[in-house]
Design an enzyme around this catalytic site. Structure first.
Site, PDB file in Angstrom:
ATOM      1  N   GLU A   1      50.258  18.226  40.112  1.00  0.00           N
ATOM      2  CA  GLU A   1      49.842  19.581  40.494  1.00  0.00           C
ATOM      3  C   GLU A   1      49.627  20.390  39.225  1.00  0.00           C
ATOM      4  O   GLU A   1      50.440  20.318  38.304  1.00  0.00           O
ATOM      5  CB  GLU A   1      50.928  20.263  41.350  1.00  0.00           C
ATOM      6  CG  GLU A   1      50.539  21.697  41.720  1.00  0.00           C
ATOM      7  CD  GLU A   1      51.674  22.497  42.336  1.00  0.00           C
ATOM      8  OE1 GLU A   1      51.941  22.310  43.534  1.00  0.00           O
ATOM      9  OE2 GLU A   1      52.282  23.327  41.620  1.00  0.00           O
TER      10      GLU A   1
ATOM     11  N   GLN B   1      63.263  28.397  33.102  1.00  0.00           N
ATOM     12  CA  GLN B   1      62.704  27.758  34.289  1.00  0.00           C
ATOM     13  C   GLN B   1      63.816  27.494  35.322  1.00  0.00           C
ATOM     14  O   GLN B   1      63.619  27.682  36.520  1.00  0.00           O
ATOM     15  CB  GLN B   1      62.067  26.447  33.828  1.00  0.00           C
ATOM     16  CG  GLN B   1      61.187  25.770  34.826  1.00  0.00           C
ATOM     17  CD  GLN B   1      60.905  24.329  34.375  1.00  0.00           C
ATOM     18  OE1 GLN B   1      61.398  23.875  33.349  1.00  0.00           O
ATOM     19  NE2 GLN B   1      60.116  23.630  35.150  1.00  0.00           N
TER      20      GLN B   1
ATOM     21  N   THR C   1      46.672  24.708  42.529  1.00  0.00           N
ATOM     22  CA  THR C   1      47.268  25.769  43.350  1.00  0.00           C
ATOM     23  C   THR C   1      46.286  26.929  43.525  1.00  0.00           C
ATOM     24  O   THR C   1      45.281  27.059  42.815  1.00  0.00           O
ATOM     25  CB  THR C   1      48.582  26.304  42.756  1.00  0.00           C
ATOM     26  OG1 THR C   1      48.278  26.969  41.540  1.00  0.00           O
ATOM     27  CG2 THR C   1      49.587  25.203  42.517  1.00  0.00           C
TER      28      THR C   1
ATOM     29  N   GLY D   1      50.892  30.411  52.968  1.00  0.00           N
ATOM     30  CA  GLY D   1      51.063  31.366  51.864  1.00  0.00           C
ATOM     31  C   GLY D   1      52.331  32.168  52.079  1.00  0.00           C
ATOM     32  O   GLY D   1      52.843  32.275  53.192  1.00  0.00           O
TER      33      GLY D   1
ATOM     34  N   GLN E   1      58.165  20.238  48.962  1.00  0.00           N
ATOM     35  CA  GLN E   1      58.721  21.218  48.025  1.00  0.00           C
ATOM     36  C   GLN E   1      59.603  20.459  47.037  1.00  0.00           C
ATOM     37  O   GLN E   1      60.112  19.376  47.358  1.00  0.00           O
ATOM     38  CB  GLN E   1      59.556  22.216  48.847  1.00  0.00           C
ATOM     39  CG  GLN E   1      60.280  23.291  48.062  1.00  0.00           C
ATOM     40  CD  GLN E   1      59.329  24.205  47.331  1.00  0.00           C
ATOM     41  OE1 GLN E   1      58.723  23.781  46.345  1.00  0.00           O
ATOM     42  NE2 GLN E   1      59.202  25.428  47.794  1.00  0.00           N
TER      43      GLN E   1
ATOM     44  N   HIS F   1      62.366  25.365  54.996  1.00  0.00           N
ATOM     45  CA  HIS F   1      61.625  26.538  54.526  1.00  0.00           C
ATOM     46  C   HIS F   1      62.580  27.737  54.566  1.00  0.00           C
ATOM     47  O   HIS F   1      63.364  27.878  55.514  1.00  0.00           O
ATOM     48  CB  HIS F   1      60.407  26.777  55.436  1.00  0.00           C
ATOM     49  CG  HIS F   1      59.535  27.881  54.927  1.00  0.00           C
ATOM     50  ND1 HIS F   1      59.732  29.196  55.247  1.00  0.00           N
ATOM     51  CD2 HIS F   1      58.476  27.851  54.072  1.00  0.00           C
ATOM     52  CE1 HIS F   1      58.819  29.938  54.618  1.00  0.00           C
ATOM     53  NE2 HIS F   1      58.043  29.139  53.909  1.00  0.00           N
TER      54      HIS F   1
END
Ligand code: FAD
Length: 286
Positions: A17, A211, A48, A109, A175, A148
């Protein structure tokens, strides 16, 4: 090529990604990133999409075009829907079709007070149902091994996921997570619920302290003790944390590969060095 076809050939996928740079002057760096990533011979690269419009959305499609036409690698365009109406989504679909882009990661989204939600699409499944009426894309969907954040729990989350697959998602990208056992448990629950499409684990190499703090505030991922010990020990030593983070992510990927997962999707954060290090660590295993 449609991404779902990779798995029909019983092939294990390697994918990356990337995200479109925000600033014009960073656009050139994406070419350097793509050069290295494409040398690693991925099956696809996903790009993305910034929710709610702006120049970044056009950049997503521009970069996907480049991946396809300049590098000969299959792109997957992330497409969010909560902040768009049908006409706007039709326009994105028209542009993608014209460019020969065949694969969409269909997304709802994130909700954000800064952006007005439109009412045409409540879930990613609505986007998939709508686009499948008039187009021939291969749809991928997102899934969440640790639920989620908005869901009421595992059962309702997996029920929602099943609706996405029933609407036409043929591949699921997960995820990020740091504890493989959570992923294995999730896959098992999906199978019990009758979800039988390939579930590809999303892997995030964590290599710097900032991060890690961002991860803690943004996602539901739990941090296993082994990971927390590494962070605690090395967070103030940049190079040491990089080495330890790379080693952790490589061992995580090796364990996944040994468990016969259908592919690996690496969140590269546009850092080709990291992607290359992981690929070198698994070159005989994929
Ligand atoms: P949904 O599929 O709508 O799921 C959201 C919740 O609703 C889940 O709990 C689900 O179980 C439930 N649900 C789903 N369908 C139904 C249904 N039909 N009926 C009832 N409940 C349902 N965001 C971006 O802005 N840009 C990106 O490029 C981007 N890329 C991502 C890539 C991956 C691999 C992942 C995992 C996430 C990405 N996201 C991105 C974040 C994503 O937009 C958010 O997580 C968002 O809050 C949910 O999107 P979704 O498509 O999973 O939503």
């Amino acid at each position: 090529m449609k991404i779902a076809d990779i798995y029909k050939q019983n092939k294990r996928s390697l994918s990356f990604e990337i995200f479109p740079p925000k600033k014009d002057e960073e656009l050139r760096s994406i070419d350097e990133t793509l050069e290295v990533l494409c040398e690693l011979d991925p099956d696809f690269i996903s790009v993305t999409f910034g929710a709610g419009g702006g120049s970044n959305c056009n950049r997503t499609i521009e970069i996907a075009k480049k991946i396809k036409h300049r590098y000969g690698v299959e792109p997957v365009v992330h497409l969010t829907s909560l902040h768009y109406d049908r006409e706007e989504i039709d326009e994105f679909a028209r542009v993608m079709e014209a460019e020969g882009i065949e694969n969409i990661l269909a997304l709802r989204g994130d909700r954000t007070p800064k952006l007005r939600e439109k009412n045409d699409f409540t879930h990613a499944s609505d986007l998939i149902s709508y686009l499948s009426e008039n187009h021939d894309f291969c749809f991928l969907g997102a899934c969440y091994p640790e639920c989620h954040p908005e869901s009421d729990g595992k059962i309702s989350d997996i029920k929602g996921l099943r609706k996405k697959v029933e609407a036409g998602a043929e591949v699921l990208l997960s995820q990020l997570f740091f504890d493989n056992e959570k992923f294995y448990g999730f896959c098992e629950q999906c199978r019990i619920a009758g979800i039988d499409v390939p579930i590809i684990p999303g892997i995030m190499p964590v290599i710097n302290a900032a991060q890690i703090k961002r991860m803690l505030s943004l996602c539901n991922a739990s941090f296993p003790d082994r990971f927390t010990r590494i962070v605690r020990k090395y967070e103030d030593r940049k190079e040491a944390l990089f080495d330890a983070g790379m080693s952790y992510v490589t061992s995580q990927v090796i364990d996944l590969l040994a468990s016969d997962i259908p592919g690996i999707h690496i969140y590269t954060m546009n850092n080709p060095v990291v992607a290359r290090r992981i690929c070198e660590g698994i070159c005989h295993l994929v």
